[in-house]
Scaffold this active site. Structure first.
Site, PDB file in Angstrom:
ATOM      1  N   ASP A 304      -4.426  -3.553   4.038  1.00 25.56           N
ATOM      2  CA  ASP A 304      -3.914  -4.835   3.559  1.00 25.56           C
ATOM      3  C   ASP A 304      -5.007  -5.840   3.226  1.00 25.56           C
ATOM      4  O   ASP A 304      -4.789  -6.746   2.422  1.00 25.56           O
ATOM      5  CB  ASP A 304      -2.945  -5.435   4.584  1.00 25.56           C
ATOM      6  CG  ASP A 304      -1.612  -4.706   4.584  1.00 25.56           C
ATOM      7  OD1 ASP A 304      -1.277  -4.101   3.553  1.00 25.56           O
ATOM      8  OD2 ASP A 304      -0.922  -4.725   5.610  1.00 25.56           O
ATOM      9  N   ALA A 305      -6.182  -5.716   3.832  1.00 23.96           N
ATOM     10  CA  ALA A 305      -7.290  -6.608   3.485  1.00 23.96           C
ATOM     11  C   ALA A 305      -8.067  -6.054   2.298  1.00 23.96           C
ATOM     12  O   ALA A 305      -8.330  -6.754   1.321  1.00 23.96           O
ATOM     13  CB  ALA A 305      -8.214  -6.822   4.680  1.00 23.96           C
ATOM     14  N   GLY A 306      -8.446  -4.772   2.355  1.00 25.73           N
ATOM     15  CA  GLY A 306      -9.301  -4.202   1.329  1.00 25.73           C
ATOM     16  C   GLY A 306      -8.609  -3.876   0.026  1.00 25.73           C
ATOM     17  O   GLY A 306      -9.246  -3.842  -1.028  1.00 25.73           O
ATOM     18  N   ASN A 313      -2.953 -13.498  -0.050  1.00 28.06           N
ATOM     19  CA  ASN A 313      -1.509 -13.479   0.187  1.00 28.06           C
ATOM     20  C   ASN A 313      -1.069 -14.525   1.205  1.00 28.06           C
ATOM     21  O   ASN A 313       0.020 -14.412   1.789  1.00 28.06           O
ATOM     22  CB  ASN A 313      -1.078 -12.086   0.659  1.00 28.06           C
ATOM     23  CG  ASN A 313      -1.137 -11.056  -0.452  1.00 28.06           C
ATOM     24  OD1 ASN A 313      -0.291 -11.011  -1.329  1.00 28.06           O
ATOM     25  ND2 ASN A 313      -2.173 -10.219  -0.432  1.00 28.06           N
ATOM     26  N   TYR A 388       6.080  -7.348   5.264  1.00 26.71           N
ATOM     27  CA  TYR A 388       5.641  -7.822   6.579  1.00 26.71           C
ATOM     28  C   TYR A 388       4.917  -9.162   6.471  1.00 26.71           C
ATOM     29  O   TYR A 388       4.269  -9.468   5.462  1.00 26.71           O
ATOM     30  CB  TYR A 388       4.696  -6.816   7.239  1.00 26.71           C
ATOM     31  CG  TYR A 388       5.370  -5.883   8.221  1.00 26.71           C
ATOM     32  CD1 TYR A 388       5.941  -6.375   9.394  1.00 26.71           C
ATOM     33  CD2 TYR A 388       5.447  -4.520   7.997  1.00 26.71           C
ATOM     34  CE1 TYR A 388       6.550  -5.536  10.310  1.00 26.71           C
ATOM     35  CE2 TYR A 388       6.053  -3.660   8.900  1.00 26.71           C
ATOM     36  CZ  TYR A 388       6.604  -4.179  10.053  1.00 26.71           C
ATOM     37  OH  TYR A 388       7.216  -3.348  10.952  1.00 26.71           O
ATOM     38  N   GLU A 389       5.013  -9.942   7.560  1.00 26.19           N
ATOM     39  CA  GLU A 389       4.241 -11.181   7.724  1.00 26.19           C
ATOM     40  C   GLU A 389       3.271 -11.015   8.885  1.00 26.19           C
ATOM     41  O   GLU A 389       3.611 -10.385   9.908  1.00 26.19           O
ATOM     42  CB  GLU A 389       5.155 -12.378   8.023  1.00 26.19           C
ATOM     43  CG  GLU A 389       5.559 -13.187   6.826  1.00 26.19           C
ATOM     44  CD  GLU A 389       6.643 -12.499   6.012  1.00 26.19           C
ATOM     45  OE1 GLU A 389       6.838 -12.876   4.856  1.00 26.19           O
ATOM     46  OE2 GLU A 389       7.303 -11.572   6.530  1.00 26.19           O
ATOM     47  N   ASP A 593     -29.914  -8.372  17.069  1.00 25.07           N
ATOM     48  CA  ASP A 593     -28.819  -9.177  16.537  1.00 25.07           C
ATOM     49  C   ASP A 593     -27.615  -8.242  16.400  1.00 25.07           C
ATOM     50  O   ASP A 593     -27.598  -7.367  15.528  1.00 25.07           O
ATOM     51  CB  ASP A 593     -29.232  -9.743  15.176  1.00 25.07           C
ATOM     52  CG  ASP A 593     -28.258 -10.778  14.651  1.00 25.07           C
ATOM     53  OD1 ASP A 593     -27.203 -10.970  15.280  1.00 25.07           O
ATOM     54  OD2 ASP A 593     -28.552 -11.390  13.602  1.00 25.07           O
TER      55      ASP A 593
END
Length: 699
Positions: A304-306, A313, A388-389, A593
């Site tokens: 959903d992100a990529g 959205n 979906y939310e 790091d």
């Protein structure tokens, strides 16, 4: 040219850290640090602002990454336009960038006008195409036919019952058996087959979730108003995107892919100054694999992100807020597919919340009680990805800990069943309707900087497991246990999973900073509920999502290592791109790091109670100070008391404790009991009126 993403090309970490360390507040355009003999050299000015663009060429099917240096010129100099200059431009071969909402809308219109599709819907009794919903999904990668040489979409089809009801739940009638494949570049249907005739499920009378007036139901009538007021305003201060609250300070950011980003998190620790905790916190990927092997559900494993973008959205909260209290909103600005600017107003919500008891203790000998209420600062946004939310929340607390939380809600993605059909990979929700089992995985990227000054690389990660002491002389009662620490010394060693049986957690420590007992200062990653993929090792979606195989990955920071499945997971043919490939370098982690990648998820076995709209499910984790402070940082939170006014109960600062307030009724009750049990009943009777007057209570 299509503009997939335009974001800030973030400056180097040491530049950002130095700017915040010396100018938080005030906010200045320049940096200055006296040049110490032999010390590091820092620029006297901030570097020029740069934009990073992901551009898709529709004509050539090529994706490129541009870096543009931004500069402003006077209006008369160049026709009133601000101009920049191209710093770099690189073509990225064999990839497909994320899909855009404009493409989805064009795909839906195309399919609904495609004659074979219209005929297939008529076979199912649907002639009004306005009832039909086409949800384009990315195809993933299952073989050479899905290669990125073509830009592909594979829609899921649903059908509403009433065309004149815009509030109807259209996901209640899935259309199964129709196979559609769309060339999203040329916007053409390239494959179509009505493979398996499955009758449309009958309309479910419980399918709608809107208010009673529109769904034909009855709403509750016994809910009284709950008002949250802050008559003196909020406790936070905001300057641009910089936030200060209860000794915390950080900056709010937002990208089309990640959505909300929290930058340069630090804590103002009195005489110890501003102490850094993290450089950058965000949710960088989300994968939702389904457990039904039947078509089309086995292909439902969205990134959903990529593939879509969480920020792209996101909701505007302008027309109805998900928060209560005194709210600060941040707008989000995007470049759309054609290069224009779009704004999501009130996209990020920030507010304070009462969070119950912070700490409490009563001395049973004196009856004296000290109690403090907890308050937290919440920064959040919501997005909708098809059915979906998801709400993404970062909570900051007065005791120095941070909580990351995801709230899942929305509508189940359903399938249709024939009259005599049953599937064990799902739950029957209504006649002819079932909800497949599935999982939701989230990846939080935690770019830590615990107690580090600008430019320092002084963190390490240790794993902590609780161990039961072996029976023997040092454990004569067989009750001993202890915390065993293991240094995660390299990246291959730092692929770890949660273990509730050993209370496993991880601590990010500064290797050079100590607390008052001589321990290294640190912050602890405390897992919440979690799971791993319920799939075989050869599952096709794991080719692109091999990072789901472990709950924790730790890497050495590299500027271009930002997304666990690589930057372009859409139709990605390469196995294990991203985290699984990076860690093969096995870089050392003893003092460097560090970036933590925490993978957490929910296994969703749908219930009837999840229909027609799913009550919020919570999942997340915490970052807790572990030896970072010399004592509880919440001990200085002032007391408060509830005052009853005409307009309700309010929290007010506590008054000073007077002489008659120092003895609590609990203790006086004990004194009376002792007096009476000792045989001094007349004395107790004489004392009672005075006790009543003193305590203003009945004992």
């Amino acid at each position: 040219m299509r503009f997939v993403e335009v974001v800030l090309n973030e400056p180097d970490k040491n530049v950002v850290a130095l700017a915040d360390a010396y100018f938080f507040p005030p906010y200045q355009p320049t940096l200055y640090r006296p040049k110490a003999k032999g010390g590091a050299m820092y620029p006297l000015q901030l570097p020029p602002r740069q934009a990073r663009l992901v551009v898709y060429n529709k004509r050539t099917n090529e994706t490129s990454i541009w870096v543009v240096e931004l500069s402003e010129v006077h209006a008369t100099a160049r026709g009133g336009h601000h101009r920049g200059k191209v710093f770099s431009s690189v073509n990225v071969p064999d990839v497909q960038p994320p899909m855009d909402a404009m493409e989805y809308a064009e795909c839906e219109a195309l399919v609904k006008e495609y004659p074979p599709f219209v005929e297939a819907m008529k076979k199912r009794g649907i002639e009004d195409m306005d009832l039909v919903m086409v949800d384009p999904w990315c195809v993933g990668y299952y073989g050479e036919e899905d290669s990125p040489s073509r830009r592909l979409g594979r829609p899921l089809i649903f059908c509403r019952t009433e065309s004149d009801c815009p509030l109807e739940n259209g996901y209640a009638r899935p259309v199964e058996g129709i196979h559609v494949l769309v060339d999203m570049r040329h916007m053409q249907v390239i494959e179509f087959e009505d493979r398996n005739f499955v009758p449309l499920p009958p309309p479910d009378p419980l399918r709608n979730y809107t208010a009673a007036s529109s769904r034909g139901g009855v709403d509750r009538t016994d809910i009284k108003p709950l008002l949250i007021t802050q008559p003196e305003g909020p406790s936070f201060r905001v300057n641009g995107y910089a936030v200060e609250w209860q000794k915390w300070n950080f900056r709010v950011g937002f990208t089309p892919r990640e959505g909300l980003v929290i930058h340069t998190v630090a804590y103002d620790d009195g005489s110890r100054g501003r102490r850094s905790v993290a450089h950058r916190l965000s949710f960088v990927e989300m994968v939702v694999p389904y457990g039904d092997p039947h078509d089309p559900h086995y292909r439902k494993n969205a990134f959903d992100a990529g593939e879509d973008g969480l920020g792209r959205n996101a909701h505007s909260l302008k027309r109805g807020c998900d928060c209560l209290g005194h709210i600060k909103y941040f707008d989000a600005h995007f470049t759309n597919f054609l290069g224009g600017v779009e704004t999501i107003e009130n996209c990020v919500c920030m507010h304070e919340e009462d969070h119950g008891i912070l700490w409490k203790h009563q001395d049973w000998r004196t009856g004296m009680t000290e109690v403090r209420r907890s308050r937290r600062l919440t920064v959040s946004f919501f997005c909708t990805v098809a059915n979906y939310e998801y709400g993404f929340f970062w909570h900051f607390y007065q005791d120095g800990h941070i909580e990351a939380e995801v709230k899942l809600t929305g509508i189940l993605s359903l399938g249709a069943l024939k009259a005599d059909e049953n599937r064990r990979q799902g739950t029957v929700i209504a006649p002819g309707l079932y909800a497949p089992v599935h999982q939701h995985f989230f990846v939080a990227r935690l770019d830590m900087s615990v107690d580090c000054n600008p430019g320092e690389r002084l963190n390490q990660v240790v794993e902590v497991n609780m161990k039961v002491e072996d029976p023997g002389p040092e454990n004569p009662h067989n009750n001993a246990f202890y915390a065993e620490e293991t240094l995660l010394s390299s990246e291959l060693h730092a692929q770890r999973d949660c273990n509730a049986l050993t209370h496993r957690h991880w601590i990010v420590r500064n290797t050079r900073t100590f607390n008052r007992t001589g321990q290294l200062t640190g912050y602890k990653l405390m897992p919440g509920r979690n799971c791993l993929p319920l799939a075989g090792p050869d599952a096709k979606f794991l080719r692109r999502a091999a990072f789901l195989n472990h709950n924790l990955w730790v890497t050495e920071y590299k500027r271009d290592e930002c997304f666990p499945g690589g930057e372009f997971p859409n139709q990605n043919p390469r196995v294990g791109e991203g985290l699984p490939t990076w860690v093969k370098q096995d870089r050392k982690l003893e003092e460097t790091d560090v970036v933590l990648w925490y993978v957490f998820g929910v296994t969703h076995v749908p219930r009837l109670e999840d229909w027609p709209v799913m009550p919020v499910e919570h999942v997340g984790f915490k970052l807790l100070p572990h030896g970072f402070f010399n004592c509880s940082p919440a001990v200085d939170v002032p007391p408060s008391e509830a005052t009853i006014a005409e307009d309700g109960i309010k929290e007010a600062p506590a008054k000073g404790v007077g002489p008659t307030d120092s003895i609590q009724p609990t203790l006086l009750s004990k004194l009376i009991t002792i007096t009476i049990s000792s045989g001094f009943r007349p004395l107790a009777s004489e004392m009672m009126p005075a006790i009543h007057e003193c305590c203003n209570c009945n004992l």
